[in-house]
Design an enzyme around this catalytic site. Structure first.
Site, PDB file in Angstrom:
ATOM      1  N   LYS A  71     -81.815 -32.825  57.452  1.00 46.03           N
ATOM      2  CA  LYS A  71     -82.396 -33.317  58.709  1.00 46.03           C
ATOM      3  C   LYS A  71     -82.922 -32.161  59.546  1.00 46.03           C
ATOM      4  O   LYS A  71     -83.966 -32.272  60.180  1.00 46.03           O
ATOM      5  CB  LYS A  71     -81.348 -34.124  59.482  1.00 46.03           C
ATOM      6  CG  LYS A  71     -81.120 -35.495  58.848  1.00 46.03           C
ATOM      7  CD  LYS A  71     -79.857 -36.191  59.301  1.00 46.03           C
ATOM      8  CE  LYS A  71     -79.660 -37.463  58.446  1.00 46.03           C
ATOM      9  NZ  LYS A  71     -78.333 -38.078  58.613  1.00 46.03           N
ATOM     10  N   ASP A 114     -80.299 -42.969  65.578  1.00 48.24           N
ATOM     11  CA  ASP A 114     -80.085 -43.919  64.472  1.00 48.24           C
ATOM     12  C   ASP A 114     -80.573 -45.328  64.819  1.00 48.24           C
ATOM     13  O   ASP A 114     -80.755 -46.155  63.927  1.00 48.24           O
ATOM     14  CB  ASP A 114     -78.585 -44.035  64.148  1.00 48.24           C
ATOM     15  CG  ASP A 114     -78.095 -42.979  63.161  1.00 48.24           C
ATOM     16  OD1 ASP A 114     -78.877 -42.588  62.278  1.00 48.24           O
ATOM     17  OD2 ASP A 114     -76.921 -42.595  63.264  1.00 48.24           O
ATOM     18  N   GLN A 131     -73.013 -37.990  62.329  1.00 48.61           N
ATOM     19  CA  GLN A 131     -73.062 -38.220  60.884  1.00 48.61           C
ATOM     20  C   GLN A 131     -71.854 -39.055  60.453  1.00 48.61           C
ATOM     21  O   GLN A 131     -70.713 -38.725  60.788  1.00 48.61           O
ATOM     22  CB  GLN A 131     -73.091 -36.875  60.140  1.00 48.61           C
ATOM     23  CG  GLN A 131     -73.220 -36.978  58.632  1.00 48.61           C
ATOM     24  CD  GLN A 131     -74.596 -37.433  58.147  1.00 48.61           C
ATOM     25  OE1 GLN A 131     -75.582 -37.355  58.879  1.00 48.61           O
ATOM     26  NE2 GLN A 131     -74.660 -37.909  56.925  1.00 48.61           N
TER      27      GLN A 131
END
Ligand SMILES: Nc1nc(=O)c2c([nH]1)NC[C@@H]1CN(c3ccc(C(=O)N[C@@H](CCC(=O)O)C(=O)O)cc3)C=[N+]21
Length: 302
Positions: free
Chosen positions: A59, A126, A103
């Site tokens: 990422k 997200d 995460q």
């Protein structure tokens, strides 16, 4: 006559499509830069699970490509709930961070729901905060001015950018996990997309029957090979979202296995490879959420 797709599905190339999206985002990041704004992606990583470490590193590599600032909060596996919450509060307060993720999975002992609900919904990269899932449900047709779940959005972009029309399509989603199965139904059924969605799960009585009726199959079950060629209607579009770690019986080595069995490529008109399909799209749309949050904060985006 052989159907045009017989014997070889066309590839839904997630790597190339993600590269195109990243190039568009880089342009938008430059436009923000002209106004003195630089988007920043934060990650909170708890522990050192090798898979999670690799994903998070990926990422931040993506960020470099697009011109987004990377902000890392790496905590030890022994981190307490209070320490994870403190990292969230730092990113909520950090003006350089326009979007971030925690995460998953989190270690046992950390209450994931409590942690995720503490994220500022406007910085939810997200798109899975209850406020943002709620906006998806409550806001009617038209643009949704809030972060969208990355994998569902990635699936839709992967198809539309290959010219696949979703309006009126019968879509069979396999799996009801929050990150994909449950949230993609919310997006596909919206009026701007206009697909009809069937969400199957381990309690579905006749999975093969549901899959067979679908124009588009999106499998996010995490069950290797659950979608077989016999189940898929000739000419259907198949997206392989599931990711499972399996040991290859031939080589004895661990590898990633998708939900789609060998032979589906003989039946489907389009198939997303795994890896190289939905995974890179998820990452590209994570960046989109971060850039869009910065655009909203700047007033560029209505
Ligand atoms: N808060 C949170 N958000 C997530 O989005 C999230 C998460 N936690 N935890 C773990 C899962 C997994 N996930 C992947 C994303 C991209 C690839 C991806 O790009 N895969 C490459 C292969 C990369 C490789 O492993 O070499 C591909 O499919 O081609 C894989 C997995 C996001 N997740």
């Amino acid at each position: 006559m052989r159907a045009p797709w017989a014997g070889s599905a066309q590839v839904l190339d997630g790597t190339a499509t993600a590269a195109a999206i990243k190039a568009e985002l880089a342009q938008r990041v430059r436009a923000l830069g002209e106004r003195g704004v630089r988007p920043g992606l934060g990650t909170i990583l708890v522990g050192e699970d090798p898979g999670s470490v690799r994903y998070v590193a990926g990422k931040h590599t993506d960020c470099t490509e697009v011109g987004i600032t990377s902000i890392r909060e790496d905590l030890p596996a022994s981190a307490t709930q209070a320490e994870v919450v403190a990292a969230i509060d730092r990113l909520n307060a950090d003006p350089a961070c326009t979007g971030y993720i925690v995460q998953l999975p989190l270690p046992a002992g950390v209450d994931a729901s409590a942690v995720l609900e503490r994220i500022d919904p406007d910085k939810d990269a997200d798109g899975l905060h209850p406020t943002n899932l709620g906006r998806l449900v409550l806001r009617g047709s038209g643009p949704i001015d809030s972060p969208l779940p990355c994998t569902p959005r990635g699936c839709i972009e992967l198809m539309t950018r290959h010219g696949i029309d979703l309006a009126g399509a019968n879509v069979c989603v396999v799996g009801r996990g929050v990150t994909v199965g449950r949230s993609i139904g919310l997006l596909l059924g919206r009026k701007e997309v206009n697909a009809t969605v069937d969400v199957c799960h381990t309690g579905t009585a006749d999975l093969a029957g549901h899959v067979r009726r679908a124009d588009i199959v999106i499998s996010a079950a995490g069950s290797p090979g659950i979608i077989t060629a016999e189940m898929v209607a000739p000419g259907a579009v198949v997206l392989d979202v599931g990711v499972s770690r399996v040991v290859d019986p031939d080589t004895g080595k661990a590898r990633i296995a998708g939900d789609v069995a060998d032979g589906v490529d003989e039946v489907a008109s389009w198939l997303s490879p795994n890896p190289g399909g939905v995974g890179p799209m998820t990452r590209a749309l994570l960046l989109a959420n971060v850039v869009e949050a910065a655009e909203r904060a700047t007033g560029i985006r209505a």
